[in-house]
Scaffold this active site. Structure first.
Site, PDB file in Angstrom:
ATOM      1  CD  GLN A  78      41.947  46.707  26.462  1.00  0.00           C
ATOM      2  OE1 GLN A  78      40.825  46.819  26.808  1.00  0.00           O
ATOM      3  NE2 GLN A  78      43.034  47.449  26.293  1.00  0.00           N
ATOM      4  CG  PHE A  79      45.975  40.653  23.773  1.00  0.00           C
ATOM      5  CD1 PHE A  79      47.436  40.719  24.294  1.00  0.00           C
ATOM      6  CD2 PHE A  79      45.664  41.442  22.826  1.00  0.00           C
ATOM      7  CE1 PHE A  79      48.376  41.321  23.669  1.00  0.00           C
ATOM      8  CE2 PHE A  79      46.660  42.167  21.952  1.00  0.00           C
ATOM      9  CZ  PHE A  79      48.164  42.065  22.339  1.00  0.00           C
ATOM     10  CB  THR A  80      46.671  45.033  26.335  1.00  0.00           C
ATOM     11  OG1 THR A  80      45.269  45.667  26.504  1.00  0.00           O
ATOM     12  CG2 THR A  80      47.149  45.079  24.984  1.00  0.00           C
TER      13      THR A  80
END
Length: 149
Positions: A78-80
């Site tokens: 999850q890059f967020t």
């Protein structure tokens, strides 16, 4: 490297209507890779997660790790987690690692976690995913390899 770790009674991840990963009791790990993260960050993060004592012992104290209880792990990239919301209304993801680097480090983290003898399921890197979980406790922790929190 950042992770959100949640103790769950069950969790699953779905891509395009198909369940691609499912676990029973254990940990859901949302896993983010930042620019400049290294293998040292990866080793620290995986060791930390595998050893966290988030499960109750016979006296009701959080004193047992996912390894101790024979739990499972669902890891979802999850890059967020690197979204910077300090300016404006739209998060900036400039500090997230490029996909090539993030994908490689994510796969290494999964392999290292499996090296502990843990059953690890995953989502699909860079896919739109739906994550379902039943948070147990709830127990939710934020972990950062730079020890920012």
């Amino acid at each position: 490297m950042r992770s959100v770790v949640q103790r769950v009674t069950q969790a699953s991840v779905t891509v395009e209507g198909e369940v691609v990963g499912r676990i029973g009791a254990g940990l859901l790990v949302l896993f983010g890779v930042g620019r400049g993260d290294t293998e040292a960050d990866l080793n620290w993060m995986v060791d930390k997660i595998a050893g966290l004592r988030l499960f109750e012992d016979g006296e009701g104290k959080m004193n047992r790790s996912v390894q101790d209880v024979g739990g499972e792990i669902l890891m979802v990239s999850q890059f967020t987690l690197y979204g910077d919301c300090r300016k404006g209304k739209r998060p900036s993801f400039a500090t997230a690692a490029p996909p090539e680097t993030a994908g490689e480090l994510f796969q290494q983290a999964v392999a290292k976690m499996r090296g502990y003898g843990l059953h690890v399921e995953t989502g699909v890197f860079q896919a739109e995913m739906q994550v379902a979980l039943v948070n147990d406790g709830p127990v939710t922790l934020l972990i950062d390899s730079e020890k920012n929190f």
